[in-house]
Write a protein that holds these residues in place. Sequence first.
Motif, short mmCIF file in Angstrom:
data_model
loop_
_atom_site.label_atom_id
_atom_site.label_comp_id
_atom_site.label_asym_id
_atom_site.label_seq_id
_atom_site.Cartn_x
_atom_site.Cartn_y
_atom_site.Cartn_z
N UNK A 122 0.84 -1.20 0.00
CA UNK A 122 0.00 0.00 0.00
C UNK A 122 0.87 1.25 0.00
N UNK A 123 0.53 2.17 -0.91
CA UNK A 123 1.20 3.47 -0.94
C UNK A 123 0.13 4.52 -1.23
N UNK A 124 0.53 5.79 -1.24
CA UNK A 124 -0.46 6.83 -1.56
C UNK A 124 0.08 7.77 -2.63
N UNK A 125 -0.86 8.47 -3.26
CA UNK A 125 -0.53 9.51 -4.24
C UNK A 125 -1.07 10.83 -3.70
N UNK A 126 -0.33 11.91 -3.88
CA UNK A 126 -0.75 13.21 -3.36
C UNK A 126 -2.04 13.67 -4.04
N UNK A 127 -2.88 14.37 -3.27
CA UNK A 127 -4.15 14.89 -3.82
C UNK A 127 -3.90 15.81 -5.01
#
Length: 300
Positions: A119-124
């Motif tokens: 799991x990772x995230x991407x900036x809004x």
Amino acid sequence: MKFLTLEQGQLGALIEDEGQQQVVDLTAAAKLFELEPLPMTLAEIVGWTDEQVAALWGLAQVALDKGVSCRAYSEVKVIAPIPQPRRNILCLGKNYLDHAKEVAEKMQASSDAPEHPIIFTKATTSVIGPGDDIPAHAELTRKLDYEAELALIIGKEGRDIPEEQALDHVFGYTAINDVSARDLQKDHVQWFRAKSLDGFAPMGPVVVHRSVMPEPKDIQVSCHINGEQRQCANLDQLIFDLPTIIATLSKGMTLLPGDIIATGTPAGVGMGFRPSKYLKSGDEVVVSVSGVGSLTNRVV
Ligand SMILES: O=C(O)C/C=C\CC(=O)C(=O)O
């Protein structure tokens, strides 16, 4: 029931009418018919009940029948369904086995299926809409890549959501391109920066309500670059399926209405070819998801 966001941020409905794609501006229609509550944006209705959503769809039908607040789809500018998400996009990495294998050698990583969801995230701020340009960021990367994915939009808040109830927490589905700078991904170890540059999250064109989305086994995710098919897989090839993703993410962490979850990309990314087929300025990237349609962007 397909919803979208119009240029000024208004909520729209995409309706098939006698073979023509029509868009009803629901924000304008609701004002015209003096309806409460006034739906202003897609982000606001994701928490609505099925009954409220059905009533909203009824409004779209009435507006279409009366010929008010509607225009041909080809004549309207559609932006990302949720142009400013309330928090980072939650993403799954290496969630199709063939993709895990194709990137293993280049990233000196394991080609096995991950034991736990990655799991990772991407900036809004990486979000752009259909038809928007993907900046090549040539000063930062020489290895610009595409990743076609199905994304889901959470409708109902929840923590420790059991798998059997997971899909009840979904409002709807859309398409996303998890654009990635492979050199930054390698250099920085953590994937966040490589996947968060401005324009690295094209999304849309519509959000399909869960009640009308095809079964996972009938959902195909594909990507074409300048008309050449690079990726194509069925959602039942996911290593961690949608209920597992939602259950895992919500363990000890509250999922909120409006949260966007990108479910992983199939094999066929640019990095996986020998030699690699990275994106360059001028390339047309089309991400397609069954039920949702096609999301087209050009690299500049
Ligand atoms: O760095 C790695 O181990 C894997 C490289 C690519 C996978 C990826 O970006 C994904 O989203 O999946």
